[in-house]
Design an enzyme around this catalytic site. Structure first.
Site, mmCIF file in Angstrom:
data_model
loop_
_atom_site.group_PDB
_atom_site.id
_atom_site.type_symbol
_atom_site.label_atom_id
_atom_site.label_comp_id
_atom_site.label_asym_id
_atom_site.label_seq_id
_atom_site.Cartn_x
_atom_site.Cartn_y
_atom_site.Cartn_z
ATOM 1 N N ASP A 136 1.125 5.039 -0.284
ATOM 2 C CA ASP A 136 0.434 6.332 -0.249
ATOM 3 C C ASP A 136 1.119 7.334 -1.173
ATOM 4 O OD1 ASP A 136 -1.646 5.915 1.692
ATOM 5 O OD2 ASP A 136 -0.035 5.682 3.159
ATOM 6 N N HIS A 189 -5.931 9.771 -0.663
ATOM 7 C CA HIS A 189 -6.661 9.773 0.617
ATOM 8 C C HIS A 189 -5.866 10.352 1.790
ATOM 9 C CE1 HIS A 189 -4.829 5.725 0.232
ATOM 10 N NE2 HIS A 189 -4.567 5.868 1.500
ATOM 11 N N ASP A 245 -7.626 1.578 2.025
ATOM 12 C CA ASP A 245 -7.307 2.473 3.144
ATOM 13 C C ASP A 245 -8.267 3.638 3.371
ATOM 14 O OD1 ASP A 245 -5.822 3.227 5.354
ATOM 15 O OD2 ASP A 245 -4.358 4.388 4.217
ATOM 16 N N HIS A 276 0.866 -1.190 0.000
ATOM 17 C CA HIS A 276 0.000 0.000 0.000
ATOM 18 C C HIS A 276 0.896 1.231 0.000
ATOM 19 C CE1 HIS A 276 -3.301 2.675 0.663
ATOM 20 N NE2 HIS A 276 -2.730 3.159 1.733
HETATM 21 ZN ZN LIG Z 1 -3.118 4.960 2.651
#
Ligand SMILES: [Zn+2]
Ligand SMILES: *[C@@H]1O[C@H](CO)[C@@H](O)[C@H](O)[C@H]1NC(C)=O
Ligand SMILES: *[C@@H]1O[C@H](CO)[C@@H](O)[C@H](O)[C@H]1NC(C)=O
Ligand SMILES: *[C@@H]1O[C@H](CO)[C@@H](O)[C@H](O)[C@H]1NC(C)=O
Ligand SMILES: *[C@@H]1O[C@H](CO)[C@@H](O)[C@H](O)[C@H]1NC(C)=O
Length: 954
Positions: A77, A449, A199, A75
């Site tokens: 970001d 996000h 997420d 994951h």
């Molecule tokens: Zn995230």
């Protein structure tokens, strides 16, 4: 209610019809429909060869057994504790150890070592950065992995967008950018089949609707309310069919949706990343600490436990987490062994089968199970991970960044339109080289996000803003080139980005200038303009040379204070401008020595407001057309943020979480000092509540909305308490515990106090647990009256008492809320070292409920796509073209021109949208097109259709 995953659908984008002949049907990519017509030609091609990617590349499963799908993933970001580029390079590992370039290097290397291994990749912003740096050999190797389904893209947008604070038009743009890159680079096999939002902090119905319409086959996520999850686990309802629109005919907005078992983490004890401490599989019996039996036993135990809360004999496990797989060997070596040793037990009678898999392979098995799934109609807001931990603060966190993101969307849409209208000269013209690409990328990254959500560190928020500003600069060159080409005037064009605080050096100093107003909407629009000036009278003429009524009013004290030395104008020049659809109109302004006598002030035509003379607060609002009146007061309050020192829970308010320390907000002032002014353009009541809160209530003569322009900050923290500031409207409307909020700026959902449609809520936070995201509007209503507030950015809000609607404007907090960001949300800047000052607008309208959408839909649209105002100094050359429209005809009111964008050299992407919900209109089918034999488009409520038009260069 029940729904079936198996659906009859002629649409060839749908999974299950597509799966029958997956490789040979032409597919619909994104929201693109390739309309055959004299203007457009089908662009999508049927793949020539048939590589074994996609559903065909899935490993076999064992029908009689519990099949465990291991999904190796990372994951990543697109900015959070570090900036997107710091994450890519692995810079600033002192903040967080994370380097995406190494992850991709290492994963590719490890995939090549064993053809059984699988990996999914999600964030195209990172993948794109990496791809550009690879050699041809490496690119070919990766293509091979993709063609064999060993590396699979899921979700595939530029980022994994936030769902609570994004606007649908920006989400569609960022998805388009990522999906297009994947298609252009990998063709058919690069196409993600599954949406993957593991997420985001709660889930919007409009996102599911968009994903369904983009042709995704399923959707997986990790976070939902803990009570909802517990109930779903017991009822085995963690997988469902989400019917994501009340307007689109099923199955257009239906999407199979699954909740992942451990958020997006591996099961406990099975994290084999370099960042984890779980024991590796030690499988040499001759060495110390042999643990295969222990590992297998623990794994079987977890698998059987998980199978109890899902419906089929297939379960999924996410084997990875934040920025994992930088040294992928650790993961894969242990996963290879896990699979081998667990499956070896089958010869001893074990009925568990473990395999490398992907979300789409898991989805395929669920489809084959041919079950009936529960149906979901509402959304997954708000998200609480425990009784006092509601993630409703980020709906408002970083209000200035949220506004900058929203206005950047408006600017980008204008930039893209002018790129099409200007042609090649827009990118290379008299003002140099311009482009829309830079702003497109900055906007795409800003949808992440932890970007527009406001949950990043301060230096990362600054980086998002800097990227947007850089994008604006590139667009400004493009805009100047096009406007110069369209108008025939190459006079230097001046941009004033701080008109909201009356800063514009040109208008402040110049005696003669012109104002160009570009309208990105497909219908003519009229807006009020306010320009900072030092003169006291001006003459203004429109594009036809006709005089325009104008007024000069003094700059308010609040505005003068907020400018902080960036402008000194003493007055504001007000006038109403009009611009044609997808076009501009030019106004000439000249300073006069002595103004003409003021014309009489007509009364506003559509609304009337009254104020309480004792308090200076609003007291009523009337719609003069419909003759309705409601009692209405408005004031500012704050909640003291919980500092964690509390008997019920130690949770603090922070960037994510809203937790007031009492349910009663504090009033900032019971009374407002007021100044009023009234002229032929506007009536204003300027309210002053405290040194850090003021407001202007404006009613323009021709407006159907009352404008409340609020200014809040620096929020005082001298008492060592964080504060969350709200504007609250209290009306006589009998709203019966119900209010309404939009989802990502599109369809509206009903919200009921202390209630959730799909489970029996035990409410534990009376304020924070009743907050919902407001992206563009919220309303309360009863049988007679609907009061709608249109916002200029995403904000959080609730209706705590009947007739009341509160919207959170600003937050300043002194503690971190322990969800990872590690900083208190305590915004300051060079200009506002004492704390950020934020200004914004709420537009109020009052209508009968049945016709309210006729006001708030166009109003919200005008706020989202606002005019671009540019200036030129001095007199314009007489040959200058003062007015231009890119449309031959105005589109009907229900049709919104969502996107006009250059796709490639001779193709233009066009998106049309029906902007009303089924419940908001009587005629549900719209037809467009002058001569239907040439090109006709049908649009049903809430439908978006996309076209690629081949454009002939003249
Ligand atoms: Zn995230
Ligand atoms: C997808 O890529 C192919 C080339 O690989 C191209 O022909 C097609 O137009 C692309 N489709 C879209 C929607 O971009
Ligand atoms: C799926 O289940 C339905 C009954 O709900 C049945 O009629 C149908 O034949 C099944 N389809 C397959 C492919 O097994
Ligand atoms: C406008 O007037 C203000 C107040 O007199 C003055 O401070 C400012 O410098 C003036 N601006 C210009 C550009 O002359
Ligand atoms: C908040 O910001 C102010 C102004 O920079 C600073 O003085 C104060 O120490 C900060 N407080 C916290 C808790 O970060």
């Amino acid at each position: 209610m029940i729904g079936k995953i198996h659906k009859q659908m002629s649409h060839d984008s749908w999974l299950f019809s597509k799966m029958a002949t997956p490789e040979y049907t032409p597919f619909v990519f994104l929201l693109l429909l390739f309309q055959s017509s004299v203007w457009g030609v089908p662009v999508c091609q049927t793949p020539q060869e048939s590589p074994t990617c996609g559903y065909k590349s899935c490993h076999a499963t064992k029908p009689g057994m519990l099949n465990v799908h291991l999904v190796p993933h990372t994951h990543d970001d697109v900015g959070w504790l570090k900036t997107v580029d710091q994450y890519f390079y692995g810079d600033r590992n002192d903040i967080q150890h994370a380097g995406v370039q190494y992850i991709l290097d290492s994963v590719v290397d490890q995939l090549l070592k064993n053809p059984d291994r699988r990996f999914i990749y999600v964030e195209t912003a990172f993948f794109y950065r990496w791809w550009k740096q690879q050699t041809d050999d490496m690119q070919n190797t990766v293509k091979q992995l993709v063609n064999e389904g060993r590396l699979e893209f899921v979700n595939g947008g530029w980022c994994m967008s936030d769902e609570a604070t994004t606007h649908y038009s920006a989400v569609i743009d960022q998805m388009t950018m990522g999906l297009r890159f994947l298609n252009d680079t990998f063709g058919h096999c690069g196409r993600p089949r599954v949406a993957w939002h593991i997420d985001p902090f709660g889930h919007a119905r409009e996102h599911a609707s968009m994903f369904a319409q983009m042709g995704y086959d399923g959707f997986f996520f990790g976070r939902l309310d803990y009570q909802d999850r517990n109930r779903r686990m017991v009822a085995r309802e963690q997988e469902m069919l989400w019917r994501a629109s009340e307007s689109l005919t099923p199955p257009m907005a239906d999407l199979f949706t699954g909740i992942l078992p451990n958020g997006y983490n591996p099961p406990e004890g099975f994290c084999w990343d370099q960042s984890c401490d779980d024991p590796p599989i030690r499988d040499d019996p001759d060495l110390e600490d042999y643990n295969v039996d222990d590992v297998v036993t623990r794994f079987l135990h977890i698998a059987h436990g998980q199978a109890l809360v899902y419906k089929t004999n297939h379960i999924i496990m996410t084997m990875g987490s934040d920025f994992q797989y930088e040294n992928a060997n650790l993961w894969y070596k242990n996963l290879d062994k896990l699979i081998r040793y667990v499956n070896q037990m089958q010869s001893n009678g074990s009925e568990v089968n473990v395999l490398y898999s992907t979300p789409s392979c898991y989805l395929q098995e669920l489809h084959r199970a041919n079950l009936t799934w529960p149906l979901k109609g509402d959304d997954f807001f708000p998200y609480a991970d425990s009784a006092h931990d509601f993630w409703t603060g980020y709906f408002t966190s970083r209000p200035a960044l949220k506004r900058y993101e929203r206005i950047s969307n408006s600017y980008l849409q204008t930039c893209k339109q002018l790129e099409v209208l200007g042609g090649p000269i827009s990118r290379k013209g008299p003002f140099g080289a311009g482009d829309s690409e830079t702003l497109k990328k900055a906007m795409a990254v800003a949808q992440h996000h932890d970007a527009v959500s406001g949950t990043e560190k301060q230096h990362v928020a600054n980086d998002y803003a800097r990227k947007l500003a850089n994008g604006w600069a590139h667009c400004q060159v493009l805009v100047s080139n096009t406007l110069s080409s369209l108008s025939g005037s190459s006079a230097p064009r001046v941009y004033c980005e701080h008109l909201n605080i009356s800063v514009c050096p040109l208008t402040e100093t110049s005696k003669k200038f012109s104002v160009n107003v570009y309208n990105p909407l497909a219908r003519p629009v009229s807006w009020p303009v306010r320009l900072p000036v030092n003169g006291t009278a001006y003459s203004i003429s429109d594009a036809k040379g006709k005089a325009v009524d104008s007024q000069v009013v003094p700059v308010s004290q609040a505005t003068a204070a907020v400018r902080q030395g960036r402008g000194y104008a003493v007055n504001e020049l007000l006038f109403q401008v009009q611009a044609p659809p997808l076009g501009y109109s030019t106004y000439s302004v000249s300073l006069l020595q002595n103004g003409p006598p003021s014309p009489p002030s007509p009364l506003p035509r559509f609304l009337r407001v009254t104020f309480d003379p004792e308090t200076g607060l609003l007291s009523s609002l009337s719609n003069l057309e419909t003759q309705q009146t409601v009692k209405l007061s408005q004031n500012f309050y704050w909640y003291n943020a919980s500092d964690g020192n509390n008997s019920e829970s130690i949770q603090m308010s922070g960037a994510y979480i809203f937790r007031p320390n009492t349910s009663t907000p504090f009033i900032i002032s019971k009374t407002a000092k007021i100044e009023t002014l009234q002229n032929s353009v506007v009536q204003e009541v300027r309210q002053w509540f405290s040194p850090w809160v003021s407001q202007v209530v404006r009613l323009y003569t021709d407006s159907r909305a009352l404008e409340l322009e609020w200014t809040v900050g620096p929020v005082p923290i001298g008492d060592d308490l964080g504060k969350e500031v709200i504007s609250r409207l209290d009306s006589s409307i009998n709203s019966s515990g119900v209010f309404y909020t939009d989802s990502n700026g599109r369809e509206v959902l009903q919200r009921r106090k202390d209630y959730r449609p799909t489970w029996n809520l035990r409410q534990s936070e009376p304020i924070a647990g009743n907050y919902y995201p407001i992206n563009s509007r919220a309303y309360i209503k009863d049988d007679k009256d609907q009061l709608t507030v249109v916002t200029d950015r995403s904000q959080g809000g609730g209706s705590i008492q009947d007739g009341s609607l509160e919207i959170m404007l600003h937050r300043r907090l002194l503690y971190d809320d322990v969800r990872g960001v590690g900083e208190p949300l305590n915004e300051t800047s060079d200009i506002y070292p004492e704390g950020l000052v934020v200004r914004g607008r709420h537009l109020l309208s009052l209508s009968p409920p049945a016709t309210a959408a006729d006001t708030h839909r166009p109003l919200a649209q005008e706020v989202v796509l606002q005019p671009l105002i540019t200036f030129t100094d001095g007199e314009l050359h007489p040959s200058t073209r003062l007015e231009f429209s890119g449309l031959q005809a105005v589109l009907p009111p229900a049709v919104h021109l969502l996107t006009v964008s250059q796709w490639d050299q001779d193709t233009v992407l066009l998106r049309l949208e029906h902007q009303y919900q089924a419940s908001e209109i009587t005629h549900t089918l719209l037809s467009l097109g002058g001569d239907p034999s040439v090109w006709e488009v049908n649009l049903k409520p809430m439908e978006i259709r996309t076209f690629l038009l081949r454009v002939r260069q003249r």
